[in-house]
Scaffold this active site. Structure first.
Site, PDB file in Angstrom:
ATOM      1  N   ASP A 154      45.145  21.444  26.344  1.00 28.81           N
ATOM      2  CA  ASP A 154      45.396  21.484  27.784  1.00 28.81           C
ATOM      3  C   ASP A 154      44.866  22.778  28.406  1.00 28.81           C
ATOM      4  O   ASP A 154      43.915  23.365  27.883  1.00 28.81           O
ATOM      5  CB  ASP A 154      46.907  21.286  28.043  1.00 28.81           C
ATOM      6  CG  ASP A 154      47.160  20.466  29.284  1.00 28.81           C
ATOM      7  OD1 ASP A 154      46.939  20.990  30.393  1.00 28.81           O
ATOM      8  OD2 ASP A 154      47.555  19.285  29.180  1.00 28.81           O
ATOM      9  N   HIS A 212      49.571  23.249  34.321  1.00 23.74           N
ATOM     10  CA  HIS A 212      49.604  21.940  33.672  1.00 23.74           C
ATOM     11  C   HIS A 212      49.964  22.050  32.183  1.00 23.74           C
ATOM     12  O   HIS A 212      50.865  21.367  31.695  1.00 23.74           O
ATOM     13  CB  HIS A 212      48.219  21.317  33.860  1.00 23.74           C
ATOM     14  CG  HIS A 212      48.099  19.874  33.502  1.00 23.74           C
ATOM     15  ND1 HIS A 212      47.794  19.451  32.228  1.00 23.74           N
ATOM     16  CD2 HIS A 212      48.210  18.746  34.252  1.00 23.74           C
ATOM     17  CE1 HIS A 212      47.722  18.127  32.211  1.00 23.74           C
ATOM     18  NE2 HIS A 212      47.966  17.668  33.429  1.00 23.74           N
ATOM     19  N   SER A 542      49.976  12.409  32.778  1.00 21.61           N
ATOM     20  CA  SER A 542      49.972  13.675  32.031  1.00 21.61           C
ATOM     21  C   SER A 542      51.356  14.049  31.558  1.00 21.61           C
ATOM     22  O   SER A 542      51.514  14.722  30.542  1.00 21.61           O
ATOM     23  CB  SER A 542      49.508  14.821  32.932  1.00 21.61           C
ATOM     24  OG  SER A 542      48.129  14.928  32.938  1.00 21.61           O
TER      25      SER A 542
END
Ligand SMILES: *[C@@H]1O[C@H](CO)[C@@H](O)[C@H](O)[C@H]1NC(C)=O
Ligand SMILES: *[C@@H]1O[C@H](CO)[C@@H](O)[C@H](O)[C@H]1NC(C)=O
Ligand SMILES: *[C@@H]1O[C@H](CO)[C@@H](O)[C@H](O)[C@H]1NC(C)=O
Ligand SMILES: *[C@@H]1O[C@H](CO)[C@@H](O)[C@H](O)[C@H]1NC(C)=O
Ligand SMILES: *[C@@H]1O[C@H](CO)[C@@H](O)[C@H](O)[C@H]1NC(C)=O
Ligand SMILES: *[C@@H]1O[C@H](CO)[C@@H](O)[C@H](O)[C@H]1NC(C)=O
Length: 755
Positions: A154, A212, A542
């Site tokens: 990520d 994220h 996600s």
């Protein structure tokens, strides 16, 4: 070889056309100011078993030998990366002519341009998943995933966040060979056991400058953090799905994008370091698995027994938008939970309509704040295009008023415009497309987001009176909201384009308004509030994928000997198909969801730990399936990483892959027949009876109808014959096939499509 070179020529052309656009930055990439260079991932055959290329240095030398002599002087600068596990191959900057030279080497397989367009799929869940049930919740007997390592690919991770504290964590297992590339001492610990960066974006640390990666990591395996909240909503103890599992971060993305070569490098390191589960919340659409970087890399992980969980994508609700759809990957769609952060609209008529807002201002909780309500109608439709533009807002004179707008998925952008135009509050309606999926974004003014249906009611009210008024009442966090789970409107849908005969996505899990760790202080821009928090609430597939990665870690700690296919089968055959209101799980339009939305259904981790039977698969099965897709030997080898001869292999059709769900495409009136094999992983002696449920017009016969097992590990096969009484072309019918014993229901969703 001829066809390969031909396709290569086509890709040069594409590459050259790309580079010939007047792009000022591309001139800096010219090595000798006349020949454009492009970065390619070069796939080559595995070195022979008896070769000397056993060390990485020897491999690197061998890779260099592929480059033509003309590049000799720049070899070191031309090869950007080399791989050992994710693929056999390397990344090099080459001119079109040089690539042609490379392709003449007999060990060359294929080359794909290194792309940069991978998107991240962002736009209380352990309790909702039943993990913490005192009697027999999966946390209890999986020991919270202790000893399992989850590798996350990520945007990096923010060390030192309370979610990554290593209090109560065991030491990493001795097989761990990873590294920690943070400069600061103590960034890694017994929770965050590794962190690398693979990025080409001038990053020199695995730190997360996006958020994220931190959020996704904490969702999979965050530690227990008491009093977590987001802008004082949703107070409670935050925890990841596998709170005692270890985390390893592979930073392969910059802000908002990731590159193919870095993704492969991340998978390469994760395999070599010894992770047990890989979690990938990014992707892009590929029509062929030999062209899908996550598909290619994941296959090598599966070979090593590493489970791979990937996000399905956020391009729903249109059909055929699912990505990361290779059958060896668990493809995860998104659904809601039963937690709402409620902000109710009270209309002048007295009617109340529930919406959501993560920012819950303290003031304005009573009727006295009824404000004039305006709809800056620009004549736009309700399909998600913006009706509240600076022009329409000015024309409508929204000053001091409550403003009704349609959401266009731009987050807090509309709120900013309304505030700039002098609006006092914002009532946002979903577009028709997103229906009932309300994603709560932090807004810069008091606001709420309602379903499309509620939005229609507000519009009729505005139409019905000359003096419309409204107030927003902030009600805080509500648990037990119903119906839940519900399909998230944005979640990508099947069927798979790369393999229409495999049902995708596989499963759905929580992905709407998920609260987890965040690297930066989050604060609403409202001057009234100075609350900040190190948690954030975001939505996307996600967020769903790491839930399933955490669940895979829990299952792996209960069943260390299960193959990735066995874990996947257990997750799929025990999934829930009924919501908390007792009705089949619904889609974003409040209609029953299809299997192209939900796959097998909503994950039930505790049941998944004890599925009774599993549908197992080996690497050879996948290889036979890839040959059956009509791929060339070289295309299959790019994926499997081993020399393959489809002429000698048994080729199987998609329907024959021993998958836990069934997708039957009927090409004629003859119907279809397929075979499955189940392995007993439950009680020693057990009997299963078949149950099929289909709508009228479809007849399904299973042979035999009863399976008797005498021991654990025993396998039994059965055939499924599907017949139809003359239905229209393209028609899709869904049903289920269940094996039922005293203790287990092993369910496969079945989709029958008339070809
Ligand atoms: C640049 O490449 C072209 C084509 O390969 C070659 O003819 C030329 O000599 C090169 N120029 C330099 C300065 O290396
Ligand atoms: C490696 O094995 C192949 C056939 O298995 C043989 O032809 C080749 O000579 C061997 N190479 C070395 C270096 O031993
Ligand atoms: C599991 O539950 C039992 C009974 O409630 C309890 O004694 C035990 O400590 C729990 N184990 C874990 C690992 O939480
Ligand atoms: C409101 O009125 C407008 C025009 O008068 C009409 O186009 C629209 O469909 C009405 N909307 C609702 C929800 O009744
Ligand atoms: C906001 O900040 C001020 C000054 O730092 C402080 O006195 C006040 O308590 C804060 N308010 C909240 C709600 O945290
Ligand atoms: C499934 O197949 C794999 C690979 O052949 C094997 O290692 C495993 O024991 C099988 N069974 C289970 C339950 O994983």
């Amino acid at each position: 070889m001829a066809t390969l070179i031909l396709t290569l020529f086509i890709s040069f052309l594409v590459a050259l056309i790309f580079l010939s656009f007047p792009n000022p930055s591309s001139s800096s990439q010219l090595n000798n100011h006349s020949v454009p260079l492009q970065s390619y991932i070069i796939f080559v055959k595995q070195p022979a078993e008896n070769s000397t290329h056993t060390t990485q240095a020897a491999r690197d030398n061998w890779y260099e030998s592929f480059l033509p002599f003309t590049t000799f002087a720049f070899r070191k600068s031309r090869i950007l990366r080399t791989y050992s596990s994710a693929i056999s191959g390397f990344v090099a900057k080459l001119s079109a002519d040089e690539l042609h030279q490379v392709s003449l080497n007999p060990s060359f397989l294929t080359a794909i341009p290194n792309r940069q367009n991978h998107r991240l799929f962002t736009t209380h869940s352990p309790a909702f998943l039943g993990l913490n049930h005192v009697d027999g919740g999966l946390w209890n007997y999986s020991n919270y995933g202790a000893g399992i390592i989850i590798g996350i690919l990520d945007t990096g991770i923010h060390p030192g966040h309370p979610s990554f504290s290593d209090q109560a964590m065991p030491n990493p297992p001795s097989k761990w060979k990873g590294r920690c590339q943070f400069q600061q001492a103590g960034a890694c610990n017994k929770k965050l056991i590794g962190a690398r960066f693979h990025s080409v974006f001038n990053s020199d640390s695995p730190d997360d400058d996006d958020g994220h990666g931190t959020h996704v990591s904490a969702t999979a395996a965050g530690a227990f953090v008491p009093d977590a909240n987001f802008l004082s909503s949703s107070y409670g103890t935050a925890a990841g799905v596998a709170p005692l599992a270890h985390l390893a971060m592979y930073k392969i993305c910059g802000k908002d994008f990731c590159t193919d070569d870095a993704i492969l490098d991340g998978i390469d390191s994760a395999i070599n370091d010894g992770v047990d589960v890989i979690s990938i919340s990014l992707g892009e659409h590929s029509r062929n698995f030999y062209d899908s970087i996550t598909g290619i890399g994941s296959f090598k992980a599966i070979r090593k027994g590493i489970f791979v969980s990937c996000a399905a994508g956020n391009d729903g609700p249109e059909m055929s938008t699912v990505t990361n759809d290779a059958p060896w990957i668990l493809t995860v769609g998104a659904s809601t939970t039963d937690r709402n952060v409620r902000a109710t609209v009270k209309l002048g008529s007295g009617e109340e309509l529930d919406g959501e807002s993560v920012f819950q201002p303290k003031s304005g909780n009573d009727d006295s704040s009824l404000l004039p309500l305006v709809f800056p109608d620009s004549g736009v439709t309700d399909d998600g295009s913006m009706n509240c533009s600076p022009e329409t807002l000015r024309a409508a004179d929204v000053r001091g008023k409550s403003v009704f707008c349609y959401d266009d998925r731009s987050g807090s952008e509309i709120g900013r415009l309304v505030k700039e135009a002098g609006g006092a509050s914002l009532i946002l309606s979903n577009s028709r497309q997103l229906g009932y999926t309300t994603m709560a974004f932090p807004q810069v003014l008091p606001a709420t987001l309602l379903s499309y249906e509620a939005g229609r009611k507000i519009l009729s009210y505005i139409n019905s009176t000359s003096n419309p008024t409204a107030a927003i009442i902030f009600k805080g966090t509500i648990l037990g909201a119903s119906p839940a789970p519900m399909m998230a409107g944005f979640s990508s849908r099947g069927p798979s384009l790369a393999s229409p005969g495999i049902l995708k996505p596989d499963i759905i899990g929580p992905g709407v308004n998920i609260l987890a760790a965040w690297p930066f202080q989050v604060k609403p821009e409202s001057p009234k509030s100075n609350i900040t928090t190190l948690f954030n609430m975001i939505s996307g597939t996600s967020m769903s994928a790491p839930h399933l990665s955490g669940i895979a870690a829990l299952l792996k700690s209960v069943h260390p000997d299960w193959s990735p296919a066995a874990i996947k089968s257990a997750i799929m055959t025990t999934a829930d198909t009924i919501g908390n209101d007792g009705y089949p799980i619904r889609n974003e339009q409040n209609a029953p969801a299809s299997f192209f939305d939900t796959g097998a259904g909503h994950v039930d981790p505790t049941k998944a730990a004890n599925p009774g039977l599993i549908y197992n698969l080996t690497v050879d099965d996948y290889t036979s399936y890839l040959c059956g897709l009509g791929y060339t030997n070289a295309q299959v080898e790019v994926i499997t990483g081993t020399s393959v001869s489809c002429e000698k292999m048994k080729k199987i059709s998609e329907a024959e892959l021993n998958y836990p769900s069934i997708m039957a495409i009927l090409r004629s009136d003859e119907g279809a027949e397929l075979r499955r094999v189940v392995t007993n992983v439950g009680e020693e002696r057990s009997s299963f009876l078949v149950q099929v449920e289909f709508p009228e017009g479809i007849e399904v016969r299973v042979e035999p109808e009863k399976l008797d097992f005498m021991k654990v590990g025993e396998t039994k096969s059965f055939t499924v014959r599907i017949m139809t009484k003359g239905s229209g072309e393209g028609e899709v019918v869904q049903g289920s096939l269940k094996w039922v014993s005293d203790n287990h229901v092993v369910r496969s969703p079945v989709v029958v499509q008339h070809g």
